[in-house]
Design a protein around this motif. Structure first.
Motif, PDB file in Angstrom:
ATOM      1  N   THR A  44      46.436  38.110  -5.953  1.00 42.67           N
ATOM      2  CA  THR A  44      47.002  37.365  -4.444  1.00 42.67           C
ATOM      3  C   THR A  44      47.319  38.176  -3.447  1.00 42.67           C
ATOM      4  O   THR A  44      46.831  37.922  -2.219  1.00 42.67           O
ATOM      5  CB  THR A  44      48.245  36.449  -4.942  1.00 42.67           C
ATOM      6  OG1 THR A  44      48.070  35.447  -5.941  1.00 42.67           O
ATOM      7  CG2 THR A  44      48.884  35.841  -3.779  1.00 42.67           C
ATOM      8  N   GLU A  47      44.045  39.372  -1.916  1.00 42.26           N
ATOM      9  CA  GLU A  47      43.149  38.518  -1.446  1.00 42.26           C
ATOM     10  C   GLU A  47      43.788  38.399   0.207  1.00 42.26           C
ATOM     11  O   GLU A  47      43.159  38.203   0.987  1.00 42.26           O
ATOM     12  CB  GLU A  47      43.073  37.280  -1.975  1.00 42.26           C
ATOM     13  CG  GLU A  47      42.280  37.261  -3.209  1.00 42.26           C
ATOM     14  CD  GLU A  47      42.130  35.917  -4.210  1.00 42.26           C
ATOM     15  OE1 GLU A  47      42.781  35.309  -3.657  1.00 42.26           O
ATOM     16  OE2 GLU A  47      41.523  36.123  -5.079  1.00 42.26           O
ATOM     17  N   TYR A  48      45.200  38.318   0.147  1.00 44.35           N
ATOM     18  CA  TYR A  48      45.751  38.307   1.354  1.00 44.35           C
ATOM     19  C   TYR A  48      45.323  39.445   2.467  1.00 44.35           C
ATOM     20  O   TYR A  48      45.412  39.289   3.582  1.00 44.35           O
ATOM     21  CB  TYR A  48      47.485  38.172   1.031  1.00 44.35           C
ATOM     22  CG  TYR A  48      48.118  38.422   2.653  1.00 44.35           C
ATOM     23  CD1 TYR A  48      48.486  37.334   3.239  1.00 44.35           C
ATOM     24  CD2 TYR A  48      48.508  39.622   2.943  1.00 44.35           C
ATOM     25  CE1 TYR A  48      49.282  37.349   4.252  1.00 44.35           C
ATOM     26  CE2 TYR A  48      49.056  39.791   4.209  1.00 44.35           C
ATOM     27  CZ  TYR A  48      49.625  38.702   4.730  1.00 44.35           C
ATOM     28  OH  TYR A  48      50.335  38.932   5.981  1.00 44.35           O
ATOM     29  N   TYR A  49      45.523  40.487   1.629  1.00 43.79           N
ATOM     30  CA  TYR A  49      45.055  41.896   2.529  1.00 43.79           C
ATOM     31  C   TYR A  49      43.900  41.710   3.051  1.00 43.79           C
ATOM     32  O   TYR A  49      43.477  42.016   4.135  1.00 43.79           O
ATOM     33  CB  TYR A  49      45.069  43.143   1.519  1.00 43.79           C
ATOM     34  CG  TYR A  49      44.872  44.137   1.990  1.00 43.79           C
ATOM     35  CD1 TYR A  49      45.445  45.092   3.006  1.00 43.79           C
ATOM     36  CD2 TYR A  49      43.562  44.931   1.877  1.00 43.79           C
ATOM     37  CE1 TYR A  49      45.161  46.225   3.392  1.00 43.79           C
ATOM     38  CE2 TYR A  49      42.939  46.074   2.421  1.00 43.79           C
ATOM     39  CZ  TYR A  49      44.176  46.736   3.382  1.00 43.79           C
ATOM     40  OH  TYR A  49      43.572  47.889   3.909  1.00 43.79           O
ATOM     41  N   GLU A  51      42.166  38.970   3.832  1.00 49.12           N
ATOM     42  CA  GLU A  51      42.220  38.052   4.909  1.00 49.12           C
ATOM     43  C   GLU A  51      42.623  38.597   6.260  1.00 49.12           C
ATOM     44  O   GLU A  51      42.234  38.470   7.136  1.00 49.12           O
ATOM     45  CB  GLU A  51      42.975  36.807   4.423  1.00 49.12           C
ATOM     46  CG  GLU A  51      42.472  35.915   3.373  1.00 49.12           C
ATOM     47  CD  GLU A  51      43.627  35.106   3.206  1.00 49.12           C
ATOM     48  OE1 GLU A  51      44.468  34.544   3.682  1.00 49.12           O
ATOM     49  OE2 GLU A  51      43.409  34.742   1.793  1.00 49.12           O
ATOM     50  N   ASN A  52      43.509  39.440   6.078  1.00 49.76           N
ATOM     51  CA  ASN A  52      44.354  39.903   7.247  1.00 49.76           C
ATOM     52  C   ASN A  52      43.643  41.540   7.776  1.00 49.76           C
ATOM     53  O   ASN A  52      44.141  41.959   8.914  1.00 49.76           O
ATOM     54  CB  ASN A  52      45.628  40.210   7.131  1.00 49.76           C
ATOM     55  CG  ASN A  52      46.429  38.934   7.051  1.00 49.76           C
ATOM     56  OD1 ASN A  52      46.619  38.276   8.233  1.00 49.76           O
ATOM     57  ND2 ASN A  52      46.508  38.266   5.758  1.00 49.76           N
ATOM     58  N   TRP A  60      45.684  32.503   1.363  1.00 44.06           N
ATOM     59  CA  TRP A  60      47.028  33.020   1.117  1.00 44.06           C
ATOM     60  C   TRP A  60      47.751  33.351   2.579  1.00 44.06           C
ATOM     61  O   TRP A  60      49.139  33.163   2.591  1.00 44.06           O
ATOM     62  CB  TRP A  60      46.642  34.347   0.552  1.00 44.06           C
ATOM     63  CG  TRP A  60      46.241  34.147  -0.894  1.00 44.06           C
ATOM     64  CD1 TRP A  60      45.198  34.293  -1.332  1.00 44.06           C
ATOM     65  CD2 TRP A  60      47.159  33.103  -1.763  1.00 44.06           C
ATOM     66  NE1 TRP A  60      45.085  33.906  -2.823  1.00 44.06           N
ATOM     67  CE2 TRP A  60      46.356  33.123  -3.108  1.00 44.06           C
ATOM     68  CE3 TRP A  60      48.553  32.660  -2.171  1.00 44.06           C
ATOM     69  CZ2 TRP A  60      46.765  32.574  -4.370  1.00 44.06           C
ATOM     70  CZ3 TRP A  60      48.865  32.100  -3.055  1.00 44.06           C
ATOM     71  CH2 TRP A  60      48.162  31.852  -4.247  1.00 44.06           C
ATOM     72  N   THR A  61      47.106  33.750   3.529  1.00 45.49           N
ATOM     73  CA  THR A  61      47.662  33.678   4.897  1.00 45.49           C
ATOM     74  C   THR A  61      48.734  32.722   5.311  1.00 45.49           C
ATOM     75  O   THR A  61      49.732  32.374   5.657  1.00 45.49           O
ATOM     76  CB  THR A  61      46.823  34.369   5.902  1.00 45.49           C
ATOM     77  OG1 THR A  61      46.212  35.454   5.649  1.00 45.49           O
ATOM     78  CG2 THR A  61      47.408  34.586   7.316  1.00 45.49           C
ATOM     79  N   LYS A  63      49.594  29.990   3.380  1.00 45.51           N
ATOM     80  CA  LYS A  63      50.376  29.577   2.376  1.00 45.51           C
ATOM     81  C   LYS A  63      51.622  30.841   2.550  1.00 45.51           C
ATOM     82  O   LYS A  63      52.609  30.182   2.311  1.00 45.51           O
ATOM     83  CB  LYS A  63      49.752  29.875   0.832  1.00 45.51           C
ATOM     84  CG  LYS A  63      49.071  28.710   0.429  1.00 45.51           C
ATOM     85  CD  LYS A  63      48.754  29.003  -1.285  1.00 45.51           C
ATOM     86  CE  LYS A  63      47.977  27.739  -1.620  1.00 45.51           C
ATOM     87  NZ  LYS A  63      47.822  27.377  -2.926  1.00 45.51           N
ATOM     88  N   PHE A  64      51.418  31.970   2.604  1.00 46.54           N
ATOM     89  CA  PHE A  64      52.583  32.995   3.048  1.00 46.54           C
ATOM     90  C   PHE A  64      53.302  32.386   4.118  1.00 46.54           C
ATOM     91  O   PHE A  64      54.509  32.355   4.265  1.00 46.54           O
ATOM     92  CB  PHE A  64      51.845  34.242   3.175  1.00 46.54           C
ATOM     93  CG  PHE A  64      51.563  35.244   2.022  1.00 46.54           C
ATOM     94  CD1 PHE A  64      51.225  34.546   0.798  1.00 46.54           C
ATOM     95  CD2 PHE A  64      51.868  36.347   1.955  1.00 46.54           C
ATOM     96  CE1 PHE A  64      51.049  35.160  -0.342  1.00 46.54           C
ATOM     97  CE2 PHE A  64      51.418  37.219   0.792  1.00 46.54           C
ATOM     98  CZ  PHE A  64      50.952  36.482  -0.422  1.00 46.54           C
ATOM     99  N   GLU A  71      54.770  38.659   7.805  1.00 48.74           N
ATOM    100  CA  GLU A  71      53.709  39.938   7.874  1.00 48.74           C
ATOM    101  C   GLU A  71      54.501  41.191   6.999  1.00 48.74           C
ATOM    102  O   GLU A  71      54.098  41.951   6.360  1.00 48.74           O
ATOM    103  CB  GLU A  71      53.311  40.081   8.864  1.00 48.74           C
ATOM    104  CG  GLU A  71      52.106  41.238   8.924  1.00 48.74           C
ATOM    105  CD  GLU A  71      51.418  41.441  10.443  1.00 48.74           C
ATOM    106  OE1 GLU A  71      51.047  42.488  10.620  1.00 48.74           O
ATOM    107  OE2 GLU A  71      51.573  40.564  11.240  1.00 48.74           O
ATOM    108  N   SER A  74      54.961  40.790   3.555  1.00 48.60           N
ATOM    109  CA  SER A  74      53.515  41.244   2.781  1.00 48.60           C
ATOM    110  C   SER A  74      53.381  42.764   2.841  1.00 48.60           C
ATOM    111  O   SER A  74      52.901  43.247   1.835  1.00 48.60           O
ATOM    112  CB  SER A  74      52.495  40.401   3.514  1.00 48.60           C
ATOM    113  OG  SER A  74      52.609  39.050   3.549  1.00 48.60           O
TER     114      SER A  74
END
Length: 89
Positions: A44, A47-49, A51-52, A60-61, A63-64, A71, A74
């Motif tokens: 997770t 995948e967030y990393y 995306e950003n 995930w962005t 959802k976070f 941020e 994260s």
């Protein structure tokens, strides 16, 4: 194996358990927490990393943000994971 959660695991847990997918971890056994950190949570965060940092499409962005994970939160999770020897990148 340690019998108590360490500071980095606790910090990841504190943040990630804001997501409904991981809320059950707040009361989970240590072995299950460690298993999830090394598995689904690492995936997770990775995948967030992506995306950003690479503008990859993902979920995930959003959802976070919806769960109140900032941020900075994260970044803290990524740092904690790295101290645990987990490569996110």
């Amino acid at each position: 194996m340690e019998s108590e959660i360490n500071a980095d695991e606790a910090e990841i847990l504190r943040i990630i358990s804001k997501l409904s997918e991981f809320s059950w971890l707040a009361t989970a056994e240590l072995s299950k927490i460690r298993h999830e950190i090394r598995g689904k949570i690492t995936k997770t965060i990775h995948e967030y990393y992506l995306e950003n940092t690479r503008n990859e499409k993902g979920i995930w962005t959003a959802k976070f943000t919806s769960a109140g994970i900032s941020e900075d939160d994260s970044k803290i999770m990524i740092s904690c994971a790295r101290r645990l020897g987990i490569e996110i990148f």
